[in-house]
Design an enzyme around this catalytic site. Structure first.
Site, PDB file in Angstrom:
ATOM      1  N   ALA A   1       0.798  -1.222   0.000  1.00 28.59           N
ATOM      2  CA  ALA A   1       0.000   0.000   0.000  1.00 28.59           C
ATOM      3  C   ALA A   1       0.831   1.272   0.000  1.00 28.59           C
ATOM      4  O   ALA A   1       0.354   2.331  -0.407  1.00 28.59           O
ATOM      5  CB  ALA A   1      -0.940   0.000   1.206  1.00 28.59           C
TER       6      ALA A   1
ATOM      7  N   ARG B   1      -6.146   0.066   6.382  1.00 37.83           N
ATOM      8  CA  ARG B   1      -6.323  -0.203   7.800  1.00 37.83           C
ATOM      9  C   ARG B   1      -5.898   0.917   8.743  1.00 37.83           C
ATOM     10  O   ARG B   1      -6.209   0.867   9.919  1.00 37.83           O
ATOM     11  CB  ARG B   1      -5.565  -1.490   8.173  1.00 37.83           C
ATOM     12  CG  ARG B   1      -6.169  -2.716   7.510  1.00 37.83           C
ATOM     13  CD  ARG B   1      -5.311  -3.947   7.680  1.00 37.83           C
ATOM     14  NE  ARG B   1      -5.947  -5.105   7.065  1.00 37.83           N
ATOM     15  CZ  ARG B   1      -5.920  -5.379   5.779  1.00 37.83           C
ATOM     16  NH1 ARG B   1      -5.247  -4.595   4.966  1.00 37.83           N
ATOM     17  NH2 ARG B   1      -6.544  -6.420   5.286  1.00 37.83           N
TER      18      ARG B   1
ATOM     19  N   GLN C   1       0.457  -6.434  -3.850  1.00 31.26           N
ATOM     20  CA  GLN C   1      -0.778  -6.618  -3.094  1.00 31.26           C
ATOM     21  C   GLN C   1      -1.839  -5.607  -3.521  1.00 31.26           C
ATOM     22  O   GLN C   1      -2.992  -5.728  -3.129  1.00 31.26           O
ATOM     23  CB  GLN C   1      -0.497  -6.435  -1.594  1.00 31.26           C
ATOM     24  CG  GLN C   1       0.449  -7.457  -0.996  1.00 31.26           C
ATOM     25  CD  GLN C   1       0.837  -7.088   0.423  1.00 31.26           C
ATOM     26  OE1 GLN C   1       1.561  -6.125   0.657  1.00 31.26           O
ATOM     27  NE2 GLN C   1       0.353  -7.844   1.385  1.00 31.26           N
TER      28      GLN C   1
ATOM     29  N   ASP D   1      -5.012  -1.385  -7.541  1.00 33.04           N
ATOM     30  CA  ASP D   1      -5.337  -0.145  -8.255  1.00 33.04           C
ATOM     31  C   ASP D   1      -4.860  -0.101  -9.694  1.00 33.04           C
ATOM     32  O   ASP D   1      -5.202   0.814 -10.443  1.00 33.04           O
ATOM     33  CB  ASP D   1      -4.769   1.067  -7.507  1.00 33.04           C
ATOM     34  CG  ASP D   1      -3.301   0.885  -7.132  1.00 33.04           C
ATOM     35  OD1 ASP D   1      -2.501   0.469  -7.995  1.00 33.04           O
ATOM     36  OD2 ASP D   1      -2.956   1.155  -5.965  1.00 33.04           O
TER      37      ASP D   1
ATOM     38  N   HIS E   1      -3.906 -10.029  -5.204  1.00 34.13           N
ATOM     39  CA  HIS E   1      -5.254  -9.743  -4.708  1.00 34.13           C
ATOM     40  C   HIS E   1      -6.196  -9.345  -5.836  1.00 34.13           C
ATOM     41  O   HIS E   1      -7.295  -8.853  -5.580  1.00 34.13           O
ATOM     42  CB  HIS E   1      -5.212  -8.647  -3.644  1.00 34.13           C
ATOM     43  CG  HIS E   1      -4.532  -9.071  -2.384  1.00 34.13           C
ATOM     44  ND1 HIS E   1      -3.966  -8.174  -1.502  1.00 34.13           N
ATOM     45  CD2 HIS E   1      -4.305 -10.302  -1.849  1.00 34.13           C
ATOM     46  CE1 HIS E   1      -3.424  -8.825  -0.486  1.00 34.13           C
ATOM     47  NE2 HIS E   1      -3.621 -10.118  -0.687  1.00 34.13           N
TER      48      HIS E   1
ATOM     49  N   SER F   1       5.413  -2.053   1.850  1.00 36.55           N
ATOM     50  CA  SER F   1       4.539  -3.041   2.483  1.00 36.55           C
ATOM     51  C   SER F   1       4.925  -3.197   3.947  1.00 36.55           C
ATOM     52  O   SER F   1       6.114  -3.337   4.287  1.00 36.55           O
ATOM     53  CB  SER F   1       4.643  -4.403   1.793  1.00 36.55           C
ATOM     54  OG  SER F   1       3.860  -5.367   2.484  1.00 36.55           O
ATOM     55  N   SER F   2       3.911  -3.212   4.802  1.00 40.24           N
ATOM     56  CA  SER F   2       4.152  -3.455   6.227  1.00 40.24           C
ATOM     57  C   SER F   2       4.331  -4.931   6.520  1.00 40.24           C
ATOM     58  O   SER F   2       4.676  -5.310   7.632  1.00 40.24           O
ATOM     59  CB  SER F   2       2.979  -2.917   7.054  1.00 40.24           C
ATOM     60  OG  SER F   2       1.777  -3.593   6.707  1.00 40.24           O
TER      61      SER F   2
ATOM     62  N   ASN G   1      10.494   0.820   3.361  1.00 39.33           N
ATOM     63  CA  ASN G   1       9.187   1.076   3.968  1.00 39.33           C
ATOM     64  C   ASN G   1       9.365   2.110   5.081  1.00 39.33           C
ATOM     65  O   ASN G   1      10.370   2.064   5.815  1.00 39.33           O
ATOM     66  CB  ASN G   1       8.599  -0.219   4.549  1.00 39.33           C
ATOM     67  CG  ASN G   1       7.127  -0.091   4.866  1.00 39.33           C
ATOM     68  OD1 ASN G   1       6.301   0.176   3.981  1.00 39.33           O
ATOM     69  ND2 ASN G   1       6.761  -0.279   6.125  1.00 39.33           N
TER      70      ASN G   1
ATOM     71  N   ASP H   1      10.910   7.141   2.286  1.00 39.24           N
ATOM     72  CA  ASP H   1       9.815   7.189   1.318  1.00 39.24           C
ATOM     73  C   ASP H   1      10.185   6.425   0.056  1.00 39.24           C
ATOM     74  O   ASP H   1      11.287   6.596  -0.488  1.00 39.24           O
ATOM     75  CB  ASP H   1       9.500   8.648   0.983  1.00 39.24           C
ATOM     76  CG  ASP H   1       8.149   8.819   0.313  1.00 39.24           C
ATOM     77  OD1 ASP H   1       7.904   8.155  -0.715  1.00 39.24           O
ATOM     78  OD2 ASP H   1       7.343   9.624   0.809  1.00 39.24           O
TER      79      ASP H   1
END
Length: 254
Positions: A24, A36, A101, A104, A119, A195-196, A220, A237
């Site tokens: 994300a 989230r 993931q 878009d 996804h 990504s986390s 990240n 970033d």
């Protein structure tokens, strides 16, 4: 950052097979909220409105809500410099594939060739009956404009169309996930960007990469579960680090 980027770029130039894995953080840099966090998509919308059971029970209502959400959240956003950098690394022959993931479609818009969208992608719809796939936007627009009263039908077989994304309550399709795992095992350079690493099973891909001998690079803003196993960690970033990585990697060709 400059020295570490140069070292990571040298490893990338020497790699036989390099793979990127994105989350994300690339989308938020284009103005798309994540799911989230505070103020994210699930703060604005009830996730149960987009559950597979709601789709099956009330496809008309699902489609009206989904069309409105897509217009507010996704429409009008463009790839950013991080997407462009990954597409550039791929075009230059340094990056073999991008696993994402995100739904878009911005990697495709930036020029990445056939990203592995584990996804799914919101840019397509899929027929539940014949599995034909079509561009999604004309259907969203028709629902928003009232040209279609609720859920659209497949133009091929008249079956029910569904956004080609993994909804709550659905299993991830095995095809993209298996392809992602194969690419990961075969890589000797694995780049995590934005990504986390909090959502399984995709979050385990960096571990698979390290276990099979790959150099792990993590970019990240926040710490991730993979940081301890990574050879290069950038808590910065993605729109700063990835363009710099592309520029330094490509310098050898100039």
């Amino acid at each position: 950052m400059t020295d570490r980027v140069s070292e990571a770029a040298a490893r990338l130039r020497a790699a036989d097979s390099a793979v990127a894995f994105t989350g994300a953080g690339l989308s938020t840099a284009s103005g798309i909220p994540d799911f989230r966090s505070d103020g994210g998509i699930w703060d604005r919308y009830d996730p149960m409105d987009f559950h597979i059971r709601r789709f099956e029970r009330d496809p008309d209502g699902f489609w009206r809500d989904r069309a409105a959400m897509v217009a507010e959240v996704y429409d009008g956003h463009e790839p950013n410099s991080a997407h462009d950098a990954l597409a550039g690394l791929e075009a230059d022959g340094y990056l073999d594939a991008t696993i994402t993931q995100n739904v878009d479609g911005l990697h495709r818009d930036a020029g990445s060739d056939d990203p592995v969208e584990i996804h799914g992608t919101g840019s397509r719809v899929a027929c539940r009956s014949c599995e034909a796939r079509f561009d999604a936007e004309p259907y969203y627009e028709a629902v928003r404009e009232g040209d279609i009263d609720g859920a659209p039908a497949c133009p091929t077989c008249d079956g029910l169309l569904k956004p080609d994304v993994v909804l709550f309550g659905e299993q991830m399709p095995l095809g993209p996930l298996n392809r992602a795992r194969t690419l990961t095992r075969e890589s000797d350079y694995f780049l995590v960007a934005g990504s986390s690493l909090s959502v399984e099973p995709a979050a385990s891909l960096p571990d698979l990469a390290v276990d099979t001998g790959s150099t792990l690079v993590v970019v990240n803003l926040e710490a991730t579960r993979a940081d301890e196993r990574a050879e290069f960690v950038f808590h910065e970033d993605v729109t700063d680090v990835l363009p710099a990585l592309h520029e330094v990697t490509a310098e050898v060709d100039e």
